[in-house]
Design an enzyme around this catalytic site. Structure first.
Site, mmCIF file in Angstrom:
data_model
loop_
_atom_site.group_PDB
_atom_site.id
_atom_site.type_symbol
_atom_site.label_atom_id
_atom_site.label_comp_id
_atom_site.label_asym_id
_atom_site.label_seq_id
_atom_site.Cartn_x
_atom_site.Cartn_y
_atom_site.Cartn_z
ATOM 1 N N HIS A 96 0.872 -1.182 0.000
ATOM 2 C CA HIS A 96 0.000 0.000 0.000
ATOM 3 C C HIS A 96 0.907 1.231 0.000
ATOM 4 C CE1 HIS A 96 -4.209 -1.004 0.043
ATOM 5 N NE2 HIS A 96 -3.949 -2.049 0.782
ATOM 6 N N ASP A 101 -4.987 2.114 1.869
ATOM 7 C CA ASP A 101 -5.308 1.473 3.160
ATOM 8 C C ASP A 101 -5.847 2.517 4.144
ATOM 9 O OD1 ASP A 101 -2.792 2.708 3.088
ATOM 10 O OD2 ASP A 101 -1.893 1.312 4.509
ATOM 11 N N TYR A 293 -8.202 7.500 -17.486
ATOM 12 C CA TYR A 293 -9.196 8.250 -16.719
ATOM 13 C C TYR A 293 -9.231 9.706 -17.168
ATOM 14 C CZ TYR A 293 -8.183 4.391 -13.426
ATOM 15 O OH TYR A 293 -7.971 3.174 -12.842
ATOM 16 N N GLU A 366 -0.184 8.379 10.865
ATOM 17 C CA GLU A 366 -1.493 7.883 11.306
ATOM 18 C C GLU A 366 -2.244 8.898 12.168
ATOM 19 O OE1 GLU A 366 -0.168 4.166 12.982
ATOM 20 O OE2 GLU A 366 -0.812 3.091 11.174
#
Ligand code: ZN
Ligand code: ZN
Length: 395
Positions: A96, A101, A293, A366
């Site tokens: 990741h 994630d 895209y 985090e």
């Protein structure tokens, strides 16, 4: 500080680590989808599978209101992790490294908060857990499977981690905020021969060199300098050994553009150059373009109304980061209803989250997850109330 409780943030961090250890590539997100379903079940949130490994959850507010779509991508990259994190990938060759994630964990955190307050919540929040953003693209298959239709979504948002922005901030701008990403392949055919006798052959190598330089002319001389495009040649292959004239060279590259009219003209411009340069060298050139895209266009009214709502109801600073030339298939959601791509700050020297996405050393701070959860929750509340809305399809 955020308004998100430490228990919600801690649970999101634990989920993020669980997902991080078991990265899965596009349309292989079985474990990740099962984790999402496990968490939604635990929260009592209804959900359904779409497009193989996509999961759509619905938090239904008790009070009338509009419907917000909250989108998180779930897929990882084919890369061997070198981040040094204690919870690094346990799957060789997968990582990741783009923060998906964290996106998935933050959406689960937002789901927890919204479900807990559903008795007071206006409208509904549709949780869009999407496969295969890194390719071949999970957004369109989800939309075609009805992910935006039940209930019908009025406005849609996504977060993407961004190491340019400090932890504790988010940022967005109205209009084009990234680029259409299209792939191209060039083949040049000459005629082989002895390296000592060039006059008996047609050398594909100088023709390829001239083609590479001439293609740069599109950006340098053919497009309005106030419009942004990129023409990158990423690979070039040809030849056999030092004394053989190469009969064939193949190249591949990417076009990036933000303006749809310019995008649609790039193929013809490149073909004129590839075929014309080859003809000048007596060779033949051919071009194939594989369209990817489109650019993400943030709805201008949605950007303004959400910025005002965030400023009034959250203490998270809302920045205005410049666009990038990256690609993102959230564009398909944002083509159908007003959409907003929000860049989510993760930069922290202390956490080591300073590496760009797709780097094997990529880290996510985090401590940022609580801010992302609060941003998603604030969006859902504001859209539900009708205070946050886009134009012109919404009042
Ligand atoms: Zn990526
Ligand atoms: Zn990404």
């Amino acid at each position: 500080m955020t308004a998100i409780g430490p228990d919600v943030a801690a649970h999101a961090i634990a989920l993020r680590r669980e997902i991080h250890r078991q990265p899965e590539l596009g349309f292989e997100e079985e474990k990740t989808a099962a984790l999402v379903e496990r968490e939604l079940d635990a929260l009592g949130i209804e959900h359904r599978r779409v497009a193989g490994t996509g999961v759509v959850g619905v938090v239904r507010g008790a009070l009338p209101g509009r419907v917000a779509g909250l989108r998180a991508d779930m897929d990882a990259l084919p890369l061997t992790e070198r981040s040094g994190e204690s919870f690094s990938s346990e799957v060789p060759g997968k990582m990741h490294a783009c923060g998906h994630d964290a996106h998935t964990a933050m959406l689960l955190g937002a789901a927890r908060v919204l479900q807990a307050e559903r008795e007071h919540l206006h409208g509904s929040a549709v949780l869009l857990f999407q496969p295969a953003e890194e390719g071949p693209g999970g957004a369109l298959p989800m939309i075609e499977a009805g992910a935006m239709d039940d209930p019908v979504i009025d406005a849609v948002v996504m977060l993407h981690v961004d190491p340019r922005l400090d932890t504790g901030t988010v940022g967005f701008i109205p209009g084009a905020c990234n680029a259409a990403a299209d792939e191209f392949h060039v083949t040049i055919e000459g005629r082989g021969g002895h390296g000592a006798s060039p006059h008996t052959a047609i050398d594909a190598i100088p023709c390829a060199a001239a083609t590479v330089l001439a293609l740069q002319n599109i950006a340098a001389r053919e497009i309005d300098p106030l419009k942004t495009i990129v023409v990158t040649i990423g690979t070039i292959e040809g030849g056999y050994r030092n004394n053989i004239i190469a009969d064939r060279v193949t190249m591949s590259g990417t076009f990036r553009s933000q303006d749809d009219a310019i995008r649609r003209g790039l193929e013809a411009r490149a073909r004129r150059i590839v075929e014309g340069v080859a003809a000048a060298y007596g060779a033949t050139g051919s071009l194939e373009v594989i369209y990817g895209y489109p650019a993400v266009i943030n709805d201008a009214t949605l950007a303004v109304t959400f910025r005002e709502y965030m400023t009034a109801h959250s203490r998270i600073p809302v920045l205005s980061p410049p666009p990038t030339m990256g690609g993102e298939d959230f564009a398909y959601f944002a083509q159908r209803v007003p959409g907003l791509l929000i860049r989510h700050g993760i930069r922290s020297e202390a956490a080591g989250s300073v590496h760009p996405g797709h780097s094997p050393q990529f880290r996510v701070d985090e401590a940022s997850l609580a801010y992302g959860i609060e941003t998603l929750v604030t969006f859902a509340r504001g859209v539900g109330l009708g205070v946050v809305h886009g134009s012109p399809s919404l009042p």
